[in-house]
Design a protein around this motif. Structure first.
Motif, PDB file in Angstrom:
ATOM      1  N   HIS A   4       0.839  -1.125   0.077  1.00  0.00           N
ATOM      2  CA  HIS A   4       0.023  -0.007  -0.030  1.00  0.00           C
ATOM      3  C   HIS A   4       0.978   1.164   0.089  1.00  0.00           C
ATOM      4  CE1 HIS A   4      -3.264  -2.666   0.757  1.00  0.00           C
ATOM      5  NE2 HIS A   4      -2.734  -3.157   1.658  1.00  0.00           N
ATOM      6  N   VAL A   5       0.881   1.892  -0.984  1.00  0.00           N
ATOM      7  CA  VAL A   5       1.768   3.202  -1.372  1.00  0.00           C
ATOM      8  C   VAL A   5       0.810   4.215  -1.657  1.00  0.00           C
ATOM      9  CG1 VAL A   5       3.469   4.369  -2.451  1.00  0.00           C
ATOM     10  CG2 VAL A   5       3.658   1.838  -1.810  1.00  0.00           C
ATOM     11  N   GLN A   6       0.630   5.267  -0.865  1.00  0.00           N
ATOM     12  CA  GLN A   6      -0.085   6.423  -1.156  1.00  0.00           C
ATOM     13  C   GLN A   6       0.628   7.222  -2.001  1.00  0.00           C
ATOM     14  OE1 GLN A   6      -0.983   8.651   2.459  1.00  0.00           O
ATOM     15  NE2 GLN A   6      -2.017  10.464   1.120  1.00  0.00           N
ATOM     16  N   LYS A   7       0.157   7.806  -3.178  1.00  0.00           N
ATOM     17  CA  LYS A   7       0.746   8.551  -4.012  1.00  0.00           C
ATOM     18  C   LYS A   7      -0.242   9.704  -4.340  1.00  0.00           C
ATOM     19  CE  LYS A   7       2.920   4.832  -6.550  1.00  0.00           C
ATOM     20  NZ  LYS A   7       3.145   4.327  -8.139  1.00  0.00           N
ATOM     21  N   GLY A   8       0.476  11.007  -4.513  1.00  0.00           N
ATOM     22  CA  GLY A   8      -0.311  12.307  -4.692  1.00  0.00           C
ATOM     23  C   GLY A   8       0.388  13.290  -5.124  1.00  0.00           C
ATOM     24  N   ILE A   9      -0.286  14.528  -4.910  1.00  0.00           N
ATOM     25  CA  ILE A   9       0.131  15.809  -5.496  1.00  0.00           C
ATOM     26  C   ILE A   9      -0.371  16.707  -4.505  1.00  0.00           C
ATOM     27  CG2 ILE A   9       0.347  17.780  -7.122  1.00  0.00           C
ATOM     28  CD1 ILE A   9       1.781  15.457  -8.376  1.00  0.00           C
ATOM     29  N   ALA A  10       0.686  17.369  -3.851  1.00  0.00           N
ATOM     30  CA  ALA A  10       0.187  18.376  -2.836  1.00  0.00           C
ATOM     31  C   ALA A  10       0.358  19.841  -3.586  1.00  0.00           C
ATOM     32  CB  ALA A  10       1.130  18.307  -1.322  1.00  0.00           C
ATOM     33  N   GLU A  11      -0.831  20.624  -3.452  1.00  0.00           N
ATOM     34  CA  GLU A  11      -0.581  22.086  -3.888  1.00  0.00           C
ATOM     35  C   GLU A  11      -0.296  22.844  -2.858  1.00  0.00           C
ATOM     36  OE1 GLU A  11      -0.747  22.601  -6.863  1.00  0.00           O
ATOM     37  OE2 GLU A  11      -1.608  20.857  -7.719  1.00  0.00           O
ATOM     38  N   GLU A  20       4.986  10.250  -2.105  1.00  0.00           N
ATOM     39  CA  GLU A  20       4.585   8.855  -1.780  1.00  0.00           C
ATOM     40  C   GLU A  20       4.722   8.573  -0.447  1.00  0.00           C
ATOM     41  OE1 GLU A  20       6.646   6.376  -4.270  1.00  0.00           O
ATOM     42  OE2 GLU A  20       6.136   6.845  -6.179  1.00  0.00           O
ATOM     43  N   VAL A  21       3.793   8.036   0.191  1.00  0.00           N
ATOM     44  CA  VAL A  21       3.845   7.514   1.552  1.00  0.00           C
ATOM     45  C   VAL A  21       3.617   5.933   1.501  1.00  0.00           C
ATOM     46  CG1 VAL A  21       2.949   7.895   3.838  1.00  0.00           C
ATOM     47  CG2 VAL A  21       2.890   9.791   2.201  1.00  0.00           C
ATOM     48  N   ALA A  22       4.216   5.058   2.531  1.00  0.00           N
ATOM     49  CA  ALA A  22       4.294   3.990   2.774  1.00  0.00           C
ATOM     50  C   ALA A  22       4.434   3.382   4.422  1.00  0.00           C
ATOM     51  CB  ALA A  22       4.828   3.265   1.823  1.00  0.00           C
ATOM     52  N   GLY A  23       3.880   2.689   4.812  1.00  0.00           N
ATOM     53  CA  GLY A  23       4.372   1.859   5.989  1.00  0.00           C
ATOM     54  C   GLY A  23       3.774   2.662   7.330  1.00  0.00           C
ATOM     55  N   GLU A  24       3.936   2.087   8.266  1.00  0.00           N
ATOM     56  CA  GLU A  24       3.496   2.688   9.713  1.00  0.00           C
ATOM     57  C   GLU A  24       4.476   2.811  10.747  1.00  0.00           C
ATOM     58  OE1 GLU A  24       0.251   3.231  10.093  1.00  0.00           O
ATOM     59  OE2 GLU A  24      -0.502   2.367   8.055  1.00  0.00           O
ATOM     60  N   GLY A  25       4.319   3.567  11.580  1.00  0.00           N
ATOM     61  CA  GLY A  25       5.222   3.745  12.753  1.00  0.00           C
ATOM     62  C   GLY A  25       5.696   5.137  12.640  1.00  0.00           C
ATOM     63  N   HIS A  26       6.911   5.631  13.375  1.00  0.00           N
ATOM     64  CA  HIS A  26       7.418   7.137  13.342  1.00  0.00           C
ATOM     65  C   HIS A  26       7.743   7.459  11.763  1.00  0.00           C
ATOM     66  CE1 HIS A  26       9.228  10.642  14.474  1.00  0.00           C
ATOM     67  NE2 HIS A  26       9.082  10.287  15.815  1.00  0.00           N
ATOM     68  N   ARG A  27       7.176   8.627  11.673  1.00  0.00           N
ATOM     69  CA  ARG A  27       7.589   9.110  10.140  1.00  0.00           C
ATOM     70  C   ARG A  27       9.108   9.253   9.965  1.00  0.00           C
ATOM     71  NH1 ARG A  27       4.238   9.332  13.675  1.00  0.00           N
ATOM     72  NH2 ARG A  27       4.739  11.282  14.443  1.00  0.00           N
ATOM     73  N   VAL A  28       9.571   9.092   8.702  1.00  0.00           N
ATOM     74  CA  VAL A  28      10.924   9.461   8.128  1.00  0.00           C
ATOM     75  C   VAL A  28      10.600  10.031   6.917  1.00  0.00           C
ATOM     76  CG1 VAL A  28      11.201   7.446   7.464  1.00  0.00           C
ATOM     77  CG2 VAL A  28      13.140   8.926   7.712  1.00  0.00           C
ATOM     78  N   VAL A  29      11.193  11.274   6.605  1.00  0.00           N
ATOM     79  CA  VAL A  29      10.841  12.020   5.211  1.00  0.00           C
ATOM     80  C   VAL A  29      12.469  11.896   4.766  1.00  0.00           C
ATOM     81  CG1 VAL A  29      11.366  14.236   6.378  1.00  0.00           C
ATOM     82  CG2 VAL A  29      10.145  13.803   3.953  1.00  0.00           C
ATOM     83  N   ILE A  55       8.123   8.913   4.054  1.00  0.00           N
ATOM     84  CA  ILE A  55       7.647   9.705   2.809  1.00  0.00           C
ATOM     85  C   ILE A  55       8.678  10.237   1.874  1.00  0.00           C
ATOM     86  CG2 ILE A  55       6.741  12.501   2.452  1.00  0.00           C
ATOM     87  CD1 ILE A  55       6.539  10.636   6.287  1.00  0.00           C
ATOM     88  N   ARG A  56       8.741  10.081   0.810  1.00  0.00           N
ATOM     89  CA  ARG A  56       9.414  10.440  -0.253  1.00  0.00           C
ATOM     90  C   ARG A  56       8.827  11.606  -1.262  1.00  0.00           C
ATOM     91  NH1 ARG A  56      11.638   5.572  -4.643  1.00  0.00           N
ATOM     92  NH2 ARG A  56       9.503   4.714  -5.008  1.00  0.00           N
ATOM     93  N   TYR A  57       9.687  12.239  -1.764  1.00  0.00           N
ATOM     94  CA  TYR A  57       8.921  13.190  -2.735  1.00  0.00           C
ATOM     95  C   TYR A  57       9.818  13.965  -3.575  1.00  0.00           C
ATOM     96  CZ  TYR A  57      10.820  16.812  -0.010  1.00  0.00           C
ATOM     97  OH  TYR A  57      11.663  17.760   0.936  1.00  0.00           O
ATOM     98  N   ASP A  58       9.471  14.517  -4.613  1.00  0.00           N
ATOM     99  CA  ASP A  58      10.384  15.584  -5.469  1.00  0.00           C
ATOM    100  C   ASP A  58      10.286  16.812  -5.116  1.00  0.00           C
ATOM    101  OD1 ASP A  58      11.068  13.017  -7.064  1.00  0.00           O
ATOM    102  OD2 ASP A  58       9.079  13.611  -8.552  1.00  0.00           O
ATOM    103  N   ILE A  59      11.534  17.467  -4.845  1.00  0.00           N
ATOM    104  CA  ILE A  59      11.466  18.627  -4.630  1.00  0.00           C
ATOM    105  C   ILE A  59      11.301  19.591  -5.695  1.00  0.00           C
ATOM    106  CG2 ILE A  59      13.257  20.630  -3.840  1.00  0.00           C
ATOM    107  CD1 ILE A  59      14.944  18.472  -2.363  1.00  0.00           C
ATOM    108  N   ARG A  60      10.613  20.802  -5.389  1.00  0.00           N
ATOM    109  CA  ARG A  60      10.122  21.638  -6.662  1.00  0.00           C
ATOM    110  C   ARG A  60      11.347  22.111  -7.843  1.00  0.00           C
ATOM    111  NH1 ARG A  60       7.918  27.363  -5.794  1.00  0.00           N
ATOM    112  NH2 ARG A  60       7.167  26.596  -3.723  1.00  0.00           N
ATOM    113  N   LEU A  88       0.129  16.382   4.885  1.00  0.00           N
ATOM    114  CA  LEU A  88      -0.144  15.077   5.148  1.00  0.00           C
ATOM    115  C   LEU A  88      -0.437  14.885   6.608  1.00  0.00           C
ATOM    116  CD1 LEU A  88       2.972  13.858   3.229  1.00  0.00           C
ATOM    117  CD2 LEU A  88       0.502  13.400   2.495  1.00  0.00           C
ATOM    118  N   GLY A  89      -0.423  15.884   7.390  1.00  0.00           N
ATOM    119  CA  GLY A  89      -0.833  15.668   8.831  1.00  0.00           C
ATOM    120  C   GLY A  89       0.077  15.396   9.816  1.00  0.00           C
ATOM    121  N   ILE A  90       1.613  15.569   9.404  1.00  0.00           N
ATOM    122  CA  ILE A  90       2.542  15.052  10.079  1.00  0.00           C
ATOM    123  C   ILE A  90       2.967  16.246  10.792  1.00  0.00           C
ATOM    124  CG2 ILE A  90       4.846  14.134   9.988  1.00  0.00           C
ATOM    125  CD1 ILE A  90       3.811  12.689   7.347  1.00  0.00           C
ATOM    126  N   GLU A  91       3.347  16.159  11.953  1.00  0.00           N
ATOM    127  CA  GLU A  91       3.628  16.957  13.227  1.00  0.00           C
ATOM    128  C   GLU A  91       5.189  16.863  13.498  1.00  0.00           C
ATOM    129  OE1 GLU A  91       1.017  17.495  16.337  1.00  0.00           O
ATOM    130  OE2 GLU A  91      -0.575  18.234  15.151  1.00  0.00           O
TER     131      GLU A  91
END
Length: 279
Positions: A4-11, A20-29, A55-60, A88-91
């Motif tokens: 289960h990989v969540q893929k999307g575009i954040a404006e 892209e986001v995958a897995g459970e537990g403490h967040r690592v970007v 969480i992995r992503y493409d820098i602008r 993404l609701g990550i604090e």
């Protein structure tokens, strides 16, 4: 493969950020370097997702994220990351970055310390770091790379960038895994062909990080390839010296894209460190 990989575009901040986001537990970007995109982390994404929420992503300006356009307001890649995490609701998160992404991770930690539980730099850059002139051979290579790019010879410019960074100053192309070289080549070629406007201004941390490392008070791991260029090795030494409690690991037989060259060793080092942080 992660199922289960969540893929999307954040404006965010006037641009589109692919994530892209995958897995459970403490967040690592995961923050990629300036020649590549989120696929730099292909050998890390699935493995880390077994232990953490990744969480992995493409820098602008890179990969599938938005273009840099002339006339747009000055932007901040640290603010983009902050806004993506808010989206993404990550604090709170562990922050890891390679090269430009390492400099981003450091600057982000200084700007948003309340959001960072641990910092991992990989062959990192460092805002405000000055070392003087590079050696003549390396300086000539950078000039040759820039000239090829400006003349439109993207293939030549990319090959020189591979020699500088993926091979490093102490190895020939034949001494490097050809699959790693070709994967970096593909990502760099795509970035070099994007046509983003070089006149677009980015906002930088003021004062820069080089003089503020003592302000970092989270567990910090510094990873560097033993075959990397001199300035990157020097930055790693400074990070180790100036960040209280920082630990440095040198992965021998690798240069700038060390996580691709020795993924199993890299993954083991990172996961062990973060599991210790979490206990």
């Amino acid at each position: 493969m992660v199922e289960h990989v969540q893929k999307g575009i954040a404006e965010v901040n006037g641009t589109s950020v692919y994530y892209e986001v995958a897995g459970e537990g403490h967040r690592v970007v995961l923050n990629h370097g300036g020649l590549v995109d989120n696929h730099l982390w292909d050998e890390q994404f699935d493995e880390f997702a077994r232990h953490f929420k990744v969480i992995r992503y493409d820098i602008r300006g890179f990969g599938d994220s938005g273009m840099l356009k002339k006339g747009m307001d000055p932007y901040s890649i640290e603010r983009d990351l902050y806004s993506l995490l808010q989206f993404l609701g990550i604090e709170k998160t562990y922050v890891l970055g390679l090269s430009m992404g390492g400099a981003l991770a450091i600057d982000f930690t200084l700007q948003y310390p309340e959001m960072v539980d641990a910092l991992i730099t990989v062959g990192a850059g460092l805002s405000g770091f000055e070392m003087g002139e590079p050696d003549e051979e390396l300086k000539a290579k950078f000039e040759e790379m820039d000239e090829a790019f400006k003349s439109g010879d993207i293939a030549c410019s990319v090959e020189i960038s591979l020699q500088i960074w993926t091979d490093g100053p102490f190895r020939t192309p034949e001494q490097v895994d050809p699959q790693v070289r070709e994967r970096v080549r593909a990502m760099t070629t795509r970035n070099f062909k994007r046509g983003d406007d070089e006149e677009v201004r980015s906002q930088h941390l003021e004062p820069p990080a080089a003089g503020r490392l003592s302000e970092i008070h989270v567990p910090t791991l510094i990873i560097v390839g033993g075959e990397d260029v001199e300035i990157i090795l020097a930055i790693a030494d400074k990070l180790e010296k100036d960040i209280v409690g920082a630990k440095k690991v040198v992965i021998s037989g690798t240069a700038h894209h060390l996580n691709m060259e020795k993924p199993q060793e890299f993954n083991r080092v990172v996961i062990k460190f973060l599991e210790q942080v979490g206990t």
